[in-house]
Design a protein around this motif. Structure first.
Motif, PDB file in Angstrom:
ATOM      1  N   ARG A   1       0.742  -1.310   0.090  1.00  7.09           N
ATOM      2  CA  ARG A   1      -0.038   0.124   0.051  1.00  7.09           C
ATOM      3  C   ARG A   1       0.852   1.109  -0.033  1.00  7.09           C
ATOM      4  O   ARG A   1       0.612   2.176  -0.630  1.00  7.09           O
ATOM      5  N   ILE A   2       2.018   1.188   0.629  1.00  5.91           N
ATOM      6  CA  ILE A   2       2.781   2.352   0.835  1.00  5.91           C
ATOM      7  C   ILE A   2       3.666   2.525  -0.383  1.00  5.91           C
ATOM      8  O   ILE A   2       3.747   3.367  -0.796  1.00  5.91           O
ATOM      9  N   LYS A   3       3.874   1.419  -1.129  1.00  4.61           N
ATOM     10  CA  LYS A   3       4.367   1.406  -2.623  1.00  4.61           C
ATOM     11  C   LYS A   3       3.451   2.301  -3.470  1.00  4.61           C
ATOM     12  O   LYS A   3       3.982   3.057  -4.324  1.00  4.61           O
ATOM     13  N   ALA A   4       2.224   1.937  -3.326  1.00  2.00           N
ATOM     14  CA  ALA A   4       1.080   2.510  -4.225  1.00  2.00           C
ATOM     15  C   ALA A   4       1.108   3.893  -3.779  1.00  2.00           C
ATOM     16  O   ALA A   4       0.937   4.785  -4.679  1.00  2.00           O
ATOM     17  N   VAL A   5       1.075   4.192  -2.553  1.00  2.12           N
ATOM     18  CA  VAL A   5       0.984   5.853  -2.269  1.00  2.12           C
ATOM     19  C   VAL A   5       2.134   6.473  -2.849  1.00  2.12           C
ATOM     20  O   VAL A   5       2.210   7.618  -3.590  1.00  2.12           O
TER      21      VAL A   5
ATOM     22  N   ARG B   1       3.928   5.544  -5.412  1.00  2.00           N
ATOM     23  CA  ARG B   1       3.884   5.688  -7.036  1.00  2.00           C
ATOM     24  C   ARG B   1       3.134   6.932  -7.579  1.00  2.00           C
ATOM     25  O   ARG B   1       3.483   7.478  -8.411  1.00  2.00           O
ATOM     26  N   TYR B   2       2.017   7.362  -6.728  1.00  2.64           N
ATOM     27  CA  TYR B   2       1.207   8.506  -7.003  1.00  2.64           C
ATOM     28  C   TYR B   2       2.136   9.885  -6.841  1.00  2.64           C
ATOM     29  O   TYR B   2       1.424  10.823  -7.375  1.00  2.64           O
ATOM     30  N   ASP B   3       3.285   9.883  -6.102  1.00  4.27           N
ATOM     31  CA  ASP B   3       3.881  10.874  -6.010  1.00  4.27           C
ATOM     32  C   ASP B   3       2.967  12.380  -5.428  1.00  4.27           C
ATOM     33  O   ASP B   3       3.094  13.217  -5.999  1.00  4.27           O
ATOM     34  N   ILE B   4       2.061  12.055  -4.740  1.00  3.64           N
ATOM     35  CA  ILE B   4       1.276  12.905  -4.256  1.00  3.64           C
ATOM     36  C   ILE B   4       1.586  13.695  -3.009  1.00  3.64           C
ATOM     37  O   ILE B   4       1.314  14.695  -2.633  1.00  3.64           O
ATOM     38  N   LEU B   5       2.332  12.970  -1.945  1.00  4.27           N
ATOM     39  CA  LEU B   5       2.652  13.406  -0.930  1.00  4.27           C
ATOM     40  C   LEU B   5       3.338  14.963  -0.421  1.00  4.27           C
ATOM     41  O   LEU B   5       4.291  14.928  -1.430  1.00  4.27           O
ATOM     42  N   ASP B   6       3.287  15.587   0.053  1.00  4.58           N
ATOM     43  CA  ASP B   6       3.809  17.029   0.262  1.00  4.58           C
ATOM     44  C   ASP B   6       3.665  17.932  -1.075  1.00  4.58           C
ATOM     45  O   ASP B   6       4.624  18.637  -1.192  1.00  4.58           O
ATOM     46  N   THR B   7       2.662  17.840  -1.807  1.00  2.14           N
ATOM     47  CA  THR B   7       2.744  18.537  -2.900  1.00  2.14           C
ATOM     48  C   THR B   7       1.671  19.618  -2.590  1.00  2.14           C
ATOM     49  O   THR B   7       0.982  19.717  -1.742  1.00  2.14           O
ATOM     50  N   PRO B   8       1.930  20.678  -3.509  1.00  4.05           N
ATOM     51  CA  PRO B   8       1.114  22.002  -3.049  1.00  4.05           C
ATOM     52  C   PRO B   8      -0.366  21.768  -3.162  1.00  4.05           C
ATOM     53  O   PRO B   8      -0.834  20.887  -3.938  1.00  4.05           O
ATOM     54  N   LYS B   9      -1.060  22.869  -2.622  1.00  7.79           N
ATOM     55  CA  LYS B   9      -2.634  22.980  -2.936  1.00  7.79           C
ATOM     56  C   LYS B   9      -2.948  22.848  -4.219  1.00  7.79           C
ATOM     57  O   LYS B   9      -2.151  23.174  -5.067  1.00  7.79           O
TER      58      LYS B   9
ATOM     59  N   ILE C   1      -9.628  15.481   1.962  1.00  4.03           N
ATOM     60  CA  ILE C   1      -8.859  14.402   1.250  1.00  4.03           C
ATOM     61  C   ILE C   1      -7.641  14.067   1.797  1.00  4.03           C
ATOM     62  O   ILE C   1      -6.772  14.863   1.828  1.00  4.03           O
ATOM     63  N   SER C   2      -7.391  12.911   2.503  1.00  5.77           N
ATOM     64  CA  SER C   2      -6.268  12.358   3.159  1.00  5.77           C
ATOM     65  C   SER C   2      -5.384  11.398   2.495  1.00  5.77           C
ATOM     66  O   SER C   2      -6.099  10.601   1.671  1.00  5.77           O
ATOM     67  N   ILE C   3      -4.253  11.504   2.615  1.00  6.35           N
ATOM     68  CA  ILE C   3      -3.319  10.294   2.268  1.00  6.35           C
ATOM     69  C   ILE C   3      -2.730   9.678   3.355  1.00  6.35           C
ATOM     70  O   ILE C   3      -2.044  10.452   4.159  1.00  6.35           O
ATOM     71  N   VAL C   4      -2.989   8.340   3.526  1.00 13.20           N
ATOM     72  CA  VAL C   4      -2.233   7.712   4.739  1.00 13.20           C
ATOM     73  C   VAL C   4      -0.959   7.364   4.413  1.00 13.20           C
ATOM     74  O   VAL C   4      -0.664   6.376   3.671  1.00 13.20           O
ATOM     75  N   ASP C   5       0.053   8.042   4.976  1.00 10.73           N
ATOM     76  CA  ASP C   5       1.430   7.578   4.922  1.00 10.73           C
ATOM     77  C   ASP C   5       1.836   6.586   6.071  1.00 10.73           C
ATOM     78  O   ASP C   5       0.966   6.346   6.896  1.00 10.73           O
TER      79      ASP C   5
ATOM     80  N   ASP D   1      -5.690  -1.170  -8.705  1.00 13.99           N
ATOM     81  CA  ASP D   1      -5.046  -2.482  -8.183  1.00 13.99           C
ATOM     82  C   ASP D   1      -5.278  -2.646  -6.791  1.00 13.99           C
ATOM     83  O   ASP D   1      -4.599  -3.613  -6.190  1.00 13.99           O
ATOM     84  N   GLY D   2      -6.326  -2.145  -6.163  1.00 14.53           N
ATOM     85  CA  GLY D   2      -6.777  -2.507  -4.804  1.00 14.53           C
ATOM     86  C   GLY D   2      -6.186  -1.975  -3.675  1.00 14.53           C
ATOM     87  O   GLY D   2      -6.507  -2.259  -2.657  1.00 14.53           O
ATOM     88  N   HIS D   3      -5.534  -1.004  -3.900  1.00 18.46           N
ATOM     89  CA  HIS D   3      -4.812  -0.210  -2.646  1.00 18.46           C
ATOM     90  C   HIS D   3      -5.556   0.919  -2.356  1.00 18.46           C
ATOM     91  O   HIS D   3      -5.957   1.850  -3.215  1.00 18.46           O
ATOM     92  N   ASN D   4      -5.871   1.223  -1.043  1.00 17.32           N
ATOM     93  CA  ASN D   4      -6.272   2.343  -0.457  1.00 17.32           C
ATOM     94  C   ASN D   4      -5.377   3.339  -0.067  1.00 17.32           C
ATOM     95  O   ASN D   4      -4.544   2.963   1.039  1.00 17.32           O
ATOM     96  N   LEU D   5      -5.194   4.431  -0.664  1.00 13.89           N
ATOM     97  CA  LEU D   5      -4.215   5.537  -0.569  1.00 13.89           C
ATOM     98  C   LEU D   5      -4.491   6.463   0.519  1.00 13.89           C
ATOM     99  O   LEU D   5      -3.673   6.757   1.091  1.00 13.89           O
ATOM    100  N   GLY D   6      -5.872   6.262   1.009  1.00 15.80           N
ATOM    101  CA  GLY D   6      -6.302   7.392   1.858  1.00 15.80           C
ATOM    102  C   GLY D   6      -7.821   7.387   2.003  1.00 15.80           C
ATOM    103  O   GLY D   6      -8.364   6.581   1.506  1.00 15.80           O
TER     104      GLY D   6
END
Length: 183
Positions: free
Chosen positions: A10-14, A16-24, A46-50, A120-125
């Motif tokens: 799941r963390i690999k999927a998070v 992959r999207y390179d979304i963490l810490d991106t601007p508003k 909208i949350s992303i669970v790291d 592919d079935g991963h819950n990012l947040g």
């Protein structure tokens, strides 16, 4: 598959999207505003669970907060299911009666979160809606929340596809430049 392996994937999927810490971002901000208005709640996120935090890509009605610790965050529990995680009265719900957001001055009472599930079935947040008073929502509203979460994932997928296309295009250009130099 054991829990540690599932979480690692799941963390690999998070990542992959390179979304963490991106601007508003206006697209995501419009979704949280719309969710707040559609469900008549003061807060939508909208949350992303790291690995150790819950990072907010967008939040409406919760200014100045960019992330919280993963424990005891409700979003960390919500990503464990493929269904909407619903708490209609947190003060009486055994899953969250001791949660600091419920017990503190914040006074969370209502929480509904649809997981941001990849193809592919991963819950990012989650896309979650929050209120400080008890609420009840019906099946049709849960369906709407799930559809809105799917729109968030669609947006993430579009961005990922664009990044991949740009990378391939850059690689192809570099390859062609090398071929021209070698002539």
């Amino acid at each position: 598959m054991e829990l540690n392996t599932i979480e690692t994937e799941r963390i690999k999927a998070v990542n992959r999207y390179d979304i963490l810490d991106t601007p508003k971002d206006g697209n995501f901000d419009r979704i949280t505003v719309l969710a707040s208005k559609m469900f008549n709640v003061p807060i939508a996120i909208i949350s992303i669970v790291d690995e150790d935090r819950i990072w907010f890509k967008s939040q409406y009605g919760l200014e100045g907060v960019k992330q919280i610790d993963r424990e005891p965050g409700l979003c960390a529990s919500a990503i464990l299911s493929k269904d909407v995680y619903l708490v209609e009265n947190a003060i009486e719900d055994p899953r969250c009666m001791t949660n600091p957001l419920v017990c503190s001055d914040f006074g969370l009472r209502f929480y509904a979160a649809a997981p941001l599930q990849t193809k592919d079935g991963h819950n990012l947040g989650t896309l979650c809606i929050i209120d400080k008073k008890q609420r009840f929502i019906h099946k049709g509203q849960l369906d709407i929340l799930e559809e809105m979460a799917a729109i968030v994932v669609d947006e993430l997928e579009l961005r990922l596809a664009a990044r991949i296309a740009i990378k391939k295009s850059s690689e192809r250009i570099a390859e062609l430049e090398n071929q021209l130099k070698n002539r």
